[in-house]
Design a protein around this motif. Sequence first.
Motif, short mmCIF file in Angstrom:
data_model
loop_
_atom_site.label_atom_id
_atom_site.label_comp_id
_atom_site.label_asym_id
_atom_site.label_seq_id
_atom_site.Cartn_x
_atom_site.Cartn_y
_atom_site.Cartn_z
N TYR A 303 0.82 -1.21 0.00
CA TYR A 303 0.00 0.00 0.00
C TYR A 303 0.86 1.26 0.00
CZ TYR A 303 -3.98 2.96 1.21
OH TYR A 303 -4.96 3.91 1.21
N ILE A 305 2.75 2.40 2.78
CA ILE A 305 2.97 3.04 4.08
C ILE A 305 4.45 2.91 4.42
CG2 ILE A 305 2.32 3.04 6.52
CD1 ILE A 305 -0.21 1.42 5.56
N PRO A 325 0.42 6.07 0.03
CA PRO A 325 -0.99 5.65 0.07
C PRO A 325 -1.83 6.38 -0.97
CG PRO A 325 -0.17 5.84 2.30
CD PRO A 325 0.95 6.29 1.39
N ARG A 326 -1.59 7.69 -1.13
CA ARG A 326 -2.34 8.47 -2.12
C ARG A 326 -2.24 7.87 -3.52
NH1 ARG A 326 0.25 14.08 -1.98
NH2 ARG A 326 1.29 13.30 -0.13
N ILE A 329 -4.25 4.63 -3.80
CA ILE A 329 -5.68 4.89 -3.93
C ILE A 329 -6.02 5.22 -5.38
CG2 ILE A 329 -7.54 6.47 -3.29
CD1 ILE A 329 -6.11 6.70 -0.54
N PHE A 335 -6.70 -0.29 1.46
CA PHE A 335 -6.08 -0.97 2.60
C PHE A 335 -6.93 -0.75 3.84
CE2 PHE A 335 -3.10 -0.44 6.27
CZ PHE A 335 -2.74 -1.77 6.40
N ALA A 342 -6.43 3.17 15.79
CA ALA A 342 -5.29 4.04 15.53
C ALA A 342 -5.21 4.45 14.06
CB ALA A 342 -4.00 3.35 15.95
N GLU A 343 -5.67 3.57 13.14
CA GLU A 343 -5.45 3.86 11.73
C GLU A 343 -6.73 3.83 10.90
OE1 GLU A 343 -2.47 1.01 10.54
OE2 GLU A 343 -0.91 2.44 11.10
N GLY A 344 -7.86 3.71 11.58
CA GLY A 344 -9.09 3.58 10.80
C GLY A 344 -10.05 4.73 11.00
N ILE A 345 -10.68 4.76 12.16
CA ILE A 345 -11.78 5.70 12.32
C ILE A 345 -11.29 7.12 12.63
CG2 ILE A 345 -13.35 3.92 13.12
CD1 ILE A 345 -12.97 5.10 15.96
N ILE A 357 -15.20 9.76 3.32
CA ILE A 357 -14.02 10.61 3.24
C ILE A 357 -13.12 10.21 2.08
CG2 ILE A 357 -12.71 9.29 4.96
CD1 ILE A 357 -11.84 12.35 5.76
N LEU A 358 -13.03 8.89 1.82
CA LEU A 358 -12.17 8.45 0.73
C LEU A 358 -12.72 8.89 -0.62
CD1 LEU A 358 -11.02 4.86 1.32
CD2 LEU A 358 -9.81 6.57 0.02
N VAL A 361 -11.84 12.33 -0.99
CA VAL A 361 -10.43 12.51 -1.32
C VAL A 361 -10.20 12.24 -2.80
CG1 VAL A 361 -8.10 11.59 -0.96
CG2 VAL A 361 -9.57 12.03 1.00
#
Lengths: 496, 334
Positions: A303, A305, A325-326, A329, A335, A342-345, A357-358, A361
């Motif tokens: 992905y 990161i 990541p951009r 996408i 992913f 920590a990395e989702g919500i 949100i995605l 984006v």
Amino acid sequence: MTSILELKGIGKRFPGVVALDGVDFDLRAGEVHALMGENGAGKSTLIKTMTGVYEPTAGHILVEGNPISFRSPDEAVRHGVSTVYQEVNLVPNLSVMENILLGREPKGPFGIKWRGVKERAEKAVRRLGLDVDVRTPLGSLSIAVQQLVAIARALDVSARVLVLDEPTSSLDAGEVEALFEVVRRLRDEGMGIIFVSHFLDQVYAISDRITVLRNGQKVGTWMAKDLLKIELVSQMIGRDASALVRTESIAQAASSGEAIISAKSVGRRGSVSDVSFEIKPGETLGFAGLLGSGRTEVLRLIYGIDHSDSGTLIFDGKSVSKVRPRDSIHRGIGFLSEDRKAEGIFPELSIRENMLILYQVKQGWFRRIPLLKQKQLAKDLAEKLKVQPPDVERSIQQLSGGNQQKALLARWLAVEPRLLLLDEPTRGIDVGAKFEIMSLVESLRQSGSSFVFVSSELSEVVKTCTQVVVMRDRKAVGTLVGADITEESIVEAIAS
Amino acid sequence: MPNWTAAAAMLVAVLFFNLLFTPSFFHVAIRDGRLFGSLIDILNRAVPVGLLSLGMTLVIATGGVDLSVGAVMAISGTVAAGLIARPPETPFAGGKSVPALAIPAALLAAMGCGLFNGILVAILDFQPIIATLLLMVAGRGVAQLLANGQIVTFSEPSFAAIARGATAMLPNPVWLLAITFVLFSLATRATALGLFVEATGSNPSAANLVGINARAVKIAVYTLCALCGGLAGIVITGDIQAADANNSGLYMELDAILAVSVGGTALAGGRFSLVGSIVGALLMQALTTTILTRGVSPEITLVLKAAVVVTVCLLQAPAFRDSISRYLPKKVPA
């Protein structure tokens, strides 16, 4: 040989959960005893009861034959049971000697006797064969040396039992060997050592006996030399009698078309090495392996990161490097992190905003999705994924774990990725939500989407994947395809 | 219930207090085609902090803070005054007086400062409080260098009109604040910028994973924040027809941070409310004006302000609301 630490019928209940159920365990003087089990099997709970962090709700603890109940970690230490945890629990900006004696510095009439501190610290460090100036700040030393300092601290009190909880997870091979040398020396001095690790090879390299836990119960204790690796893995995983058989459509899924992504011996120093695979449209690629075998790390490399530093990643026939990541996408790769919180919500935002949100984006910041359309889209997604409650204007924090996971999956489905990387998508969620998520993945695969699937539950991997890459010790050790994918074959590959 | 309800309630309470105890507080007169009175005065004087609070809101929503806006006010004021007055022995000496250029140049200088902050925070990963502390301290030095240590005075009616004139009965600064507020609201809520700002502040790792360009977002908000500082600097300079590098906007960044937090934007980042920040700025100014018109000594003003801020912040806190709601009679469901 005599037991220096004995646990009899230890039980530990938390509200609504039985974490340990009648576990017996004994540790002899002069042995290294490995404690094995999958995530959630009860290893850390057991360690915490024997080191005074938890009080067991049943059973008792004997130290050299005398029943004892530890009410605090401090009390356990005074009875000679010391622990070194996975993460170095020391103060990086204090010196080595201060760390070793923190809280038990020799004191005189004028406060701490620094000469005494230095002498005792030097003695403790020399015992481990460690050559380091004890006045150096701890943070300036390598993690491996810090780990040894943590052991020196544990040994400074006259410990008879040393618990090493995943001490090697951040060490490289040479450092592990140095640590093992120290462990062997301590063992030969007559100390009892409990060793917890996810690395099978290391367990076999150092342990005399192995005890396996599963679902809070003890499965058994074996001499390490009498237990084959494959037996150990099956004991850890157990057999899920209710496991469903692979459906025909998965077993016969024919991969067609050009590979979306292919990796040729991709690796990253200190993370994973030598991973190769290829994903075509309509395929679900599974990464199987024990926890810590490098599955998540591979997803993070794909992905973007983290960045790989060896091998090649080829996307749509073009070799790519330094993806972010951009970029992923925009290439249609998604992913879903294993760490929802920590990395989702986005905890402050609504379910609707979290879901869309995605999509936003991808549209770019200037072309805001009109509110009415947002509401409609979010409502449709919530219905499709059966998010409960379906009121999308609420804060996402008001949803249960399983429903948060559905909302995060919805976030990706809204942009229709060609390839979605799912890292433990079903962990910590209820059975109903699990089933819904897995069925959705399968139906999307049948309509041509691709997935990478990482799960600790082998039955899930077997049920959903068209091919499986088996990981061990941060390397890919084999690939299984089609009808060859069974729980047995995966276990065999993990252990071989 | 929006987060700024507590601040709005407190503002109403302050006004109500004046209705009862301060004679003619609500008296508004028309003189020379413009409105006069305590209420208008509150609006007018709240403008500099109000402007700052708009930019500050966005910065705070990303989880940062901008301590440098006071110094940016000094720089922008000095640039404007310098281009008009052309004081000798400064970088502006010689040349013609160019009032028309004063405003764009001052705003550009301010945005340059914001870009500097943004680069420190977003690209070099400085802690925002440290990054902007640099300019907070050094910025006044820069302003003094530009003014060669003098207070630059000038007499330019067209420039002073920005601060002293009135349009459609209301003072010009009030219009400036209103327009800036509308533009900021449009820029953040009619586009997705506001959502991206909130996402960046709410969970930076998740924002990275969904492909939000957090660096660009941060640079944008620090630049916008400094732009607000530039506008506020122009208003203050126009008002006194002088640029005082030492004192222009001194400690005003702190008032702006207070206004933002009183207005319901969490200092940890995440959700923000521009309306709330304006309400917060008005509340602070209403308090000051009330205390002054009642003849209380100015030293007490600061203590009273602190008490009000503490009260509003407590009223916003869910934990505090829960603990007092236990003592209130339970609502019986119908």
